[in-house]
Design a protein around this motif. Structure first.
Motif, PDB file in Angstrom:
ATOM      1  N   UNK A  50       0.674  -0.821   0.014  1.00  0.00           N
ATOM      2  CA  UNK A  50       0.266   0.212  -0.442  1.00  0.00           C
ATOM      3  C   UNK A  50       0.628   1.464  -0.044  1.00  0.00           C
ATOM      4  N   UNK A  51       0.518   2.614  -0.466  1.00  0.00           N
ATOM      5  CA  UNK A  51       1.128   3.545  -0.802  1.00  0.00           C
ATOM      6  C   UNK A  51       1.563   3.866   0.429  1.00  0.00           C
ATOM      7  N   UNK A  55       8.079   0.826   3.247  1.00  0.00           N
ATOM      8  CA  UNK A  55       8.963   0.708   1.800  1.00  0.00           C
ATOM      9  C   UNK A  55       8.324   1.447   0.863  1.00  0.00           C
ATOM     10  N   UNK A  56       6.948   1.035   0.638  1.00  0.00           N
ATOM     11  CA  UNK A  56       7.288   2.154  -0.431  1.00  0.00           C
ATOM     12  C   UNK A  56       7.981   3.808  -0.389  1.00  0.00           C
ATOM     13  N   UNK A  57       7.032   3.850   0.521  1.00  0.00           N
ATOM     14  CA  UNK A  57       7.279   5.492   1.385  1.00  0.00           C
ATOM     15  C   UNK A  57       9.267   5.231   0.711  1.00  0.00           C
ATOM     16  N   UNK A  58       9.672   4.545   1.040  1.00  0.00           N
ATOM     17  CA  UNK A  58      10.961   4.986   0.909  1.00  0.00           C
ATOM     18  C   UNK A  58      11.919   4.524  -0.779  1.00  0.00           C
ATOM     19  N   UNK A  59      10.778   3.746  -0.686  1.00  0.00           N
ATOM     20  CA  UNK A  59      11.041   4.128  -2.814  1.00  0.00           C
ATOM     21  C   UNK A  59      10.683   5.241  -3.137  1.00  0.00           C
ATOM     22  N   UNK A  60       9.882   5.796  -2.820  1.00  0.00           N
ATOM     23  CA  UNK A  60       8.768   6.899  -3.328  1.00  0.00           C
ATOM     24  C   UNK A  60       9.857   8.131  -3.060  1.00  0.00           C
ATOM     25  N   UNK A  61      10.523   8.518  -2.374  1.00  0.00           N
ATOM     26  CA  UNK A  61      11.758   9.262  -1.740  1.00  0.00           C
ATOM     27  C   UNK A  61      13.187   8.850  -1.833  1.00  0.00           C
TER      28      UNK A  61
END
Length: 172
Positions: A50-51, A55-61
């Protein structure tokens, strides 16, 4: 003087053109390699998490930090067994083959020839773009990706269908 062309100095004491080009190529390769790795990571995270997930947030950053190294549009073009990032042709090193294959397969499955990240693409637009991309599973949904992106109000992440990519032809 026996030194390779990349380290030889010109008569004026400055580094000659091949050295500058070599440095520029090294920077372009570094940027392109990093961007491809970050794009692969965020696409994988988008399929798995989920966004709101850490882990998703780290990849987005990490993706946004990489994109921020450029002031203008960043284009990732899939062609053959390599990627072209902002015009730099990036061929995979042996350790990158699985990552390249996975990302090239995703581009192929989604009918994408390129993704354009326009200046100012924020996390919200990238996240919505990924949502559209990951949710497209049927042939009809894949065909409708550009329309779905537009309907979602995404303006700074632009999918380009493979069939819409025009290359120079030697016969022209």
């Amino acid at each position: 003087d026996g030194l390779p062309a990349v380290t030889r100095r010109g008569a004026g004491g400055g580094v000659n053109e091949p050295a500058r080009r070599g440095d520029e190529d090294a920077r372009e390769r570094e940027f392109a390699s990093e961007l491809i790795a970050r794009l692969h990571a965020i696409l994988r995270a988008a399929r798995l998490y989920d966004p709101a997930n850490h882990a998703f947030q780290r990849c987005m950053t990490e993706l946004r930090e990489t994109l921020a190294r450029r002031d203008d549009e960043v284009v990732v073009l899939a062609m053959g067994d390599c990627f072209h990032v902002c015009g730099y042709r990036l061929t995979p090193r042996s350790t990158q083959l699985p990552l390249f294959r996975s990302l090239l397969d995703m581009f192929d499955e989604k009918g994408l020839g390129a993704i354009r990240f326009l200046a100012g693409a924020g996390a919200d637009e990238i996240e919505r773009f990924l949502g559209v991309l990951v949710s497209a599973r049927t042939a009809e949904q894949v065909e409708a990706i550009p329309d779905a992106v537009a309907e979602a109000g995404i303006q700074r992440v632009v999918p380009v269908r493979t069939r819409d990519i025009h290359t120079s032809d030697a016969s022209e």
